[in-house]
Design a protein around this motif. Structure first.
Motif, short mmCIF file in Angstrom:
data_model
loop_
_atom_site.label_atom_id
_atom_site.label_comp_id
_atom_site.label_asym_id
_atom_site.label_seq_id
_atom_site.Cartn_x
_atom_site.Cartn_y
_atom_site.Cartn_z
N PHE A 51 0.96 -1.04 0.02
CA PHE A 51 0.14 0.29 0.07
C PHE A 51 0.98 1.57 -0.17
CE2 PHE A 51 -2.47 3.49 2.56
CZ PHE A 51 -3.27 2.84 1.63
N CYS A 52 1.68 1.25 0.33
CA CYS A 52 2.83 2.95 0.71
C CYS A 52 3.80 2.07 2.05
CB CYS A 52 2.21 3.18 1.42
SG CYS A 52 3.14 5.34 1.66
N LYS A 53 5.25 2.65 1.44
CA LYS A 53 6.54 1.75 1.83
C LYS A 53 6.52 2.46 3.09
CE LYS A 53 8.14 0.27 -2.47
NZ LYS A 53 8.95 0.84 -3.43
N ARG A 54 6.03 3.96 3.28
CA ARG A 54 6.65 4.28 4.45
C ARG A 54 5.33 4.23 5.55
NH1 ARG A 54 7.93 9.57 6.48
NH2 ARG A 54 6.24 11.08 7.63
N GLN A 55 4.07 3.95 5.30
CA GLN A 55 3.52 2.94 6.15
C GLN A 55 3.81 1.54 6.75
OE1 GLN A 55 -0.19 0.24 5.72
NE2 GLN A 55 -1.45 2.54 6.19
N TRP A 56 4.35 1.13 5.62
CA TRP A 56 4.93 0.31 6.41
C TRP A 56 6.31 0.28 7.35
CZ3 TRP A 56 9.88 -1.62 5.87
CH2 TRP A 56 10.31 -2.88 6.59
N ALA A 57 7.19 1.12 6.75
CA ALA A 57 7.72 1.57 7.43
C ALA A 57 7.96 1.82 9.34
CB ALA A 57 8.80 2.28 7.25
N MET A 58 6.64 2.72 9.11
CA MET A 58 6.30 3.73 10.07
C MET A 58 5.75 2.58 11.53
SD MET A 58 4.32 6.92 8.76
CE MET A 58 4.12 7.77 10.39
N ILE A 59 4.98 1.89 10.69
CA ILE A 59 4.65 0.73 12.03
C ILE A 59 5.71 0.09 12.08
CG2 ILE A 59 3.24 -1.59 11.98
CD1 ILE A 59 1.28 0.18 10.07
N LYS A 106 10.15 8.50 2.24
CA LYS A 106 9.38 9.98 2.66
C LYS A 106 8.02 9.77 2.00
CE LYS A 106 12.66 13.48 2.32
NZ LYS A 106 13.58 14.38 1.76
N PRO A 107 6.47 10.51 2.41
CA PRO A 107 5.81 10.34 1.92
C PRO A 107 5.72 10.38 0.62
CG PRO A 107 5.93 12.61 3.65
CD PRO A 107 7.18 11.74 3.52
N ARG A 108 4.58 9.76 0.28
CA ARG A 108 4.44 9.93 -1.24
C ARG A 108 2.95 10.29 -1.13
NH1 ARG A 108 3.23 7.65 -6.15
NH2 ARG A 108 2.21 5.57 -5.37
N TYR A 109 2.56 11.23 -1.73
CA TYR A 109 1.27 11.88 -1.40
C TYR A 109 0.37 11.67 -2.59
CZ TYR A 109 -2.87 14.97 0.01
OH TYR A 109 -3.65 16.00 0.87
N LYS A 151 -4.07 9.94 -3.52
CA LYS A 151 -5.47 9.95 -2.71
C LYS A 151 -5.26 8.80 -1.61
CE LYS A 151 -7.40 7.44 -6.79
NZ LYS A 151 -6.50 7.44 -7.24
N TRP A 152 -4.61 7.90 -2.32
CA TRP A 152 -4.90 7.16 -0.73
C TRP A 152 -4.43 7.33 0.07
CZ3 TRP A 152 -1.15 7.90 -5.18
CH2 TRP A 152 -0.54 7.74 -5.03
N CYS A 153 -3.45 8.30 0.21
CA CYS A 153 -3.21 8.79 1.89
C CYS A 153 -4.55 9.38 2.69
CB CYS A 153 -2.73 9.82 1.98
SG CYS A 153 -0.90 10.21 1.58
N GLY A 154 -6.25 9.07 2.00
CA GLY A 154 -7.23 10.17 2.86
C GLY A 154 -7.36 8.58 3.53
N MET A 212 2.33 13.16 8.22
CA MET A 212 1.34 14.32 7.60
C MET A 212 2.23 14.81 6.21
SD MET A 212 2.09 16.41 11.01
CE MET A 212 3.39 16.20 11.48
N PRO A 213 2.10 14.22 5.15
CA PRO A 213 1.74 13.57 3.79
C PRO A 213 1.87 14.92 2.85
CG PRO A 213 0.20 12.53 3.72
CD PRO A 213 0.05 13.23 5.23
N SER A 214 0.90 15.68 3.45
CA SER A 214 1.13 16.63 2.63
C SER A 214 1.70 18.44 3.03
CB SER A 214 -0.91 17.24 2.83
OG SER A 214 -1.46 17.74 5.00
S1 SF4 Z 1 -0.22 9.38 4.89
FE1 SF4 Z 1 0.25 8.27 2.30
S2 SF4 Z 1 2.16 8.78 2.38
FE2 SF4 Z 1 1.61 8.44 4.34
S3 SF4 Z 1 1.95 7.05 5.51
FE3 SF4 Z 1 -0.50 6.85 4.79
S4 SF4 Z 1 -0.42 6.09 2.85
FE4 SF4 Z 1 1.60 6.58 3.29
#
Ligand code: SF4
Length: 211
Positions: free
Chosen positions: A20-28, A176-179, A181-184, A193-195
Motif C-alpha cells: 500500500f505504502c512503503k512509508r506506512q509499513w516503515a512507520m508501523i 519519505k511520504p508520497r502524497y 488520494k490513497w493517503c485519505g 503528515m504527507p501534505s
Molecule cells: S499518509 Fe500517505 S504517505 Fe503517509 S503513510 Fe499513509 S499512505 Fe503513506
C-alpha cells in the motif's frame, strides 16, 4: 534463490502495508507507530471472530486449520493464516491446501490483500511441499469470498515486495511520504503528515490552504 534465516524474518502481514505504502509499513514496523482508527479497530473485530475458533476442524475429507502459523524462508516472512482448508485423500495424505484471509471491508482496487494471501500461499507451499494455486479473501462488508489465482504475476510481485521490505528494514530508514488520494485511506495520515512533508507536494501549497 536467497533463503532468509530465522533472525531475518519479518512479519508476513506487513506485506499488505508495504504494498500500500512503503512509508506506512516503515512507520508501523520500523518505528512501531500505530494510530488506531475506526478501520483498523473493525479489522481486529473480524479477526477476533476467526481467532476464537483457533482450532482444527474436520469435515469429510477436509481439515480446517484456523489461525495457522506459517513461515517462508524464501520470502523471509512469518505470520498467521486466518484459515487453511486442507483436502486429504483416503490415507490422510494432503492433496491440496487453500488459504482464506478475512478482511473487514470490501474488495479494493489495489492488490495489497492479494499480495498478503500470495505470501501465505508461498509459505504453505514451502512448509507442506505442495502447490497452492488458489486462495480466497472473505470481505465482511459484502459477506462474500473472492477466489484469487496465485499466478506467476502475483508471485513475482510478492517476491519482489518481500525483497524490498528486507532492504528497507536493513537500511532502517523510513521512506519519505508520497502524497496521493490513497493517503485519505491511511490510518497513519495524522502522524505522517504527507501534505506537509512529502516530496511531491510543496509546503507552500499546504500553507496557502491553511491561510
Ligand atoms: S499518509 Fe500517505 S504517505 Fe503517509 S503513510 Fe499513509 S499512505 Fe503513506
Amino acid at each position: 534463490m536467497a533463503m532468509y534465516s530465522e533472525e531475518d524474518m519479518l512479519m508476513l502481514s506487513g506485506i499488505q502495508h508495504f504494498a500500500f505504502c512503503k512509508r506506512q509499513w516503515a512507520m508501523i514496523h520500523l518505528e512501531m507507530q500505530w494510530e488506531e482508527n475506526e478501520r483498523t479497530a473493525r479489522g481486529k473485530q473480524v479477526h477476533k471472530k476467526v481467532d476464537t475458533y483457533r482450532a482444527r476442524e474436520s469435515k469429510k475429507d477436509m481439515l480446517i486449520l484456523r489461525s495457522a502459523r506459517v513461515s517462508s524462508h524464501e520470502l523471509g516472512l512469518y505470520g498467521m493464516c486466518d484459515v487453511v482448508e486442507i483436502l486429504t485423500d483416503a490415507n490422510g495424505n494432503i492433496r491440496s491446501a487453500h488459504p482464506v484471509e478475512y478482511k473487514s471491508g470490501r474488495p479494493k482496487e489495489n492488490d495489497c490483500d492479494r499480495v498478503q494471501l500470495c505470501a501465505q500461499a508461498i509459505a504453505i507451499e514451502e512448509m507442506m511441499g505442495i502447490n497452492v494455486p488458489l486462495g480466497s479473501i472473505y470481505y465482511n462488508e459484502i459477506r462474500r469470498r473472492l477466489i484469487v489465482q496465485i499466478d506467476k504475476e502475483l508471485r513475482d510481485r510478492t517476491i519482489e515486495l518481500s525483497k524490498e521490505m528486507h532492504e528497507v528494514f536493513e537500511q532502517r530508514a523510513t521512506p519519505k511520504p508520497r502524497y496521493g488520494k490513497w493517503c485519505g485511506h491511511c490510518s497513519l495520515e495524522n502522524i505522517c503528515m504527507p501534505s506537509i512533508i512529502s516530496d511531491n507536494k510543496p509546503v507552500e501549497e499546504y500553507l496557502m490552504k491553511q491561510l
